[in-house]
Design an enzyme around this catalytic site. Sequence first.
Site, PDB file in Angstrom:
ATOM      1  N   HIS A 137      11.316  47.261  -7.193  1.00 37.33           N
ATOM      2  CA  HIS A 137      12.505  47.837  -6.359  1.00 37.33           C
ATOM      3  C   HIS A 137      13.190  48.999  -7.412  1.00 37.33           C
ATOM      4  O   HIS A 137      13.388  49.067  -8.641  1.00 37.33           O
ATOM      5  CB  HIS A 137      14.017  46.539  -5.836  1.00 37.33           C
ATOM      6  CG  HIS A 137      14.008  45.845  -7.850  1.00 37.33           C
ATOM      7  ND1 HIS A 137      12.661  44.637  -8.038  1.00 37.33           N
ATOM      8  CD2 HIS A 137      14.781  46.004  -8.598  1.00 37.33           C
ATOM      9  CE1 HIS A 137      13.368  44.298  -9.524  1.00 37.33           C
ATOM     10  NE2 HIS A 137      14.821  45.427 -10.165  1.00 37.33           N
ATOM     11  N   HIS A 190      16.136  50.887  -7.932  1.00 39.68           N
ATOM     12  CA  HIS A 190      17.902  51.040  -8.393  1.00 39.68           C
ATOM     13  C   HIS A 190      18.419  52.417  -8.139  1.00 39.68           C
ATOM     14  O   HIS A 190      18.253  53.333  -8.283  1.00 39.68           O
ATOM     15  CB  HIS A 190      18.371  50.582 -10.068  1.00 39.68           C
ATOM     16  CG  HIS A 190      17.444  49.053 -10.278  1.00 39.68           C
ATOM     17  ND1 HIS A 190      19.072  48.286 -10.101  1.00 39.68           N
ATOM     18  CD2 HIS A 190      16.887  48.645 -10.483  1.00 39.68           C
ATOM     19  CE1 HIS A 190      18.274  47.367 -11.220  1.00 39.68           C
ATOM     20  NE2 HIS A 190      16.603  47.380 -10.798  1.00 39.68           N
TER      21      HIS A 190
END
Length: 145
Positions: free
Chosen positions: A104, A106
């Site tokens: 993921h 950010h």
Amino acid sequence: MNRPTDDDCIFCSIVAGDIPSHTVYEDDEVLAFLDVNPLAPGHTLVIPRGHYPTFGDAPNTSLSAVFDTIGALTPAVERAVAADASNVGFNNGPASGQEVPHLHGHIIPRFEGDGGRPLHAVGGRPPDLADDEFEEIATSIADEL
Ligand code: 5GP
Ligand code: ZN
């Protein structure tokens, strides 16, 4: 399409719709949603739908989609929360501080005087490298491709 999934992964549960999230964007490859513990208003996570822990595990289609989405979303996030700038980054592997083992990115909005630090603050002890060591490292990286 058959994508890898992990029953114990919180982000796979979000992809499956079993855990709610504040969705910002979604398509066939990626999902973007607000971080539940934001470092700033608008802190957004961008994930591939497939469960790939790190960059080294993910296929190019997923990586391209994640980066395309981050590229499009970052200015939109900044505008939406009237941010002055943003930090964009990945914790890639447990030793880097990655807590959720599903790749993921950010997007963290930044504001003048918010007291935050630049990405350089994440490093450990900086090495003192001679020129030939720089060259050796650069060659090793190129050889690994
Ligand atoms: P990491 O340290 O793995 O790079 O970051 C994981 C991020 O996921 C953290 O910023 C954390 O706040 C966020 N997070 C963890 N669990 C959830 C959740 O269930 N929902 C959402 N929206 N974010 C989560
Ligand atoms: Zn997962």
